[in-house]
Design an enzyme around this catalytic site. Structure first.
Site, PDB file in Angstrom:
ATOM      1  N   PRO A 174     -64.201  39.486   4.805  1.00 18.46           N
ATOM      2  CG  PRO A 174     -62.291  38.918   3.631  1.00 18.46           C
ATOM      3  CD  PRO A 174     -62.745  39.407   4.967  1.00 18.46           C
ATOM      4  CD  GLU A 175     -70.345  39.451   5.011  1.00 14.01           C
ATOM      5  OE1 GLU A 175     -71.458  39.031   4.646  1.00 14.01           O
ATOM      6  OE2 GLU A 175     -70.197  40.580   5.523  1.00 14.01           O
ATOM      7  NE  ARG A 207     -58.580  45.684  12.688  1.00  6.26           N
ATOM      8  CZ  ARG A 207     -59.773  45.895  13.241  1.00  6.26           C
ATOM      9  NH1 ARG A 207     -60.859  45.969  12.470  1.00  6.26           N
ATOM     10  NH2 ARG A 207     -59.898  46.035  14.544  1.00  6.26           N
TER      11      ARG A 207
END
Length: 274
Positions: free
Chosen positions: A2-3, A112
């Site tokens: 996510p940016e 992850r």
């Protein structure tokens, strides 16, 4: 990962669910996600506290508490916050649960498990260096064309590497760096100190434009990204190059290529990006 647009959408969707709510109980299932302080101290520091605001800086989420502390969260690759009623089944990959007043749970999920949470502020001198060292972000008053020009000219590196450096520009990641370079017509491997004044102006405008577009479209979802309501972003359909390797350029029709820049896949048009 996510940016800026994705994290901002998470902030927007979280705010009405958790602002003004008290954290009654916290459960940590994967202790290494808690970066600071020790897990028992983190739990003791948040239980009984009320969330007064949800802010964002770069790719970081900041949940303000009523005692002057704040929860600093970085989603990394696949971290996500979801708000669900307490009588609902827990979401997949749940790693942390905040039980809130009002019968809701705030879940932190992570496939992850690279995401991190810290408890900062008040009388604790500890600081997250990644957070405190962030540069200005696109669309902010501090991010000016002159600022970008000075930083580019002082650097000697591939422009894609420059854009990914959060100490120089906060909030850009692989998606929006590729998109900004495509819009500006600059190849990812061009060196920063070789950019012309015209190219720097184009890059400045492009960085602002692609971030604004991402915000309008609630972020970009390829696989895992979702906001606190479980909604996906729809910016994917507006992307020029990212995720479009071997597809025709939307400007000229040339086949897009992918190369590695500092270990990151970078897609560009060999005709439009000089």
């Amino acid at each position: 990962m996510p940016e800026l647009p994705e994290v901002e959408q998470v902030r927007i969707s979280l705010l009405p669910h958790i602002k003004g709510k008290t954290i009654c109980k916290m459960e940590v299932r994967l202790p290494r996600i808690i970066k600071h302080p020790a897990v028992p101290d983190f739990i003791a520091g948040v239980e009984g506290k009320t969330v007064t605001d949800v802010r964002r800086k770069g790719k970081y989420l900041v949940m303000m508490l009523d005692d002057g502390h704040y929860i600093l969260a970085h989603l990394r690759m696949t971290g996500a916050f979801l708000v669900l009623p307490q009588d609902c089944l827990e979401p997949p990959y749940a790693k942390i649960c905040f039980s809130l007043t009002g019968g809701m749970n705030l879940w932190f999920t992570d496939i992850r498990t690279f995401g991190t949470l810290c408890l900062c502020g008040a009388d604790d001198p500890w600081q997250d260096e990644g957070y405190t060292g962030l540069g200005p972000e696109p669309l902010s008053p501090e991010f000016t064309e002159e600022y970008l020009k000075k930083r580019l000219k002082k650097s000697h590196q591939m422009v894609k590497c420059f854009l990914l450096d959060q100490h120089k520009i906060a909030g850009l990641g692989n998606i929006y760096a590729d998109e900004a370079l495509a819009l500006a017509g600059i190849r990812p491997t061009r060196y920063t100190d070789k950019l012309t004044t015209k190219q720097i102006r184009s890059l400045y405008e492009a960085a602002n434009q692609v971030i604004a577009q991402g915000l309008r479209n609630h972020g970009t979802t390829f696989r895992n990204y979702q906001d606190a309501d479980g909604q996906m972003g729809n910016n994917k359909e507006f992307l020029m190059v990212y995720g479009r390797k071997d597809m025709p350029c939307k400007k000229c029709g040339a086949i897009l290529k992918q190369i590695k820049v500092a270990g990151r896949g970078s897609v560009y048009c060999p005709h439009c990006q000089k």
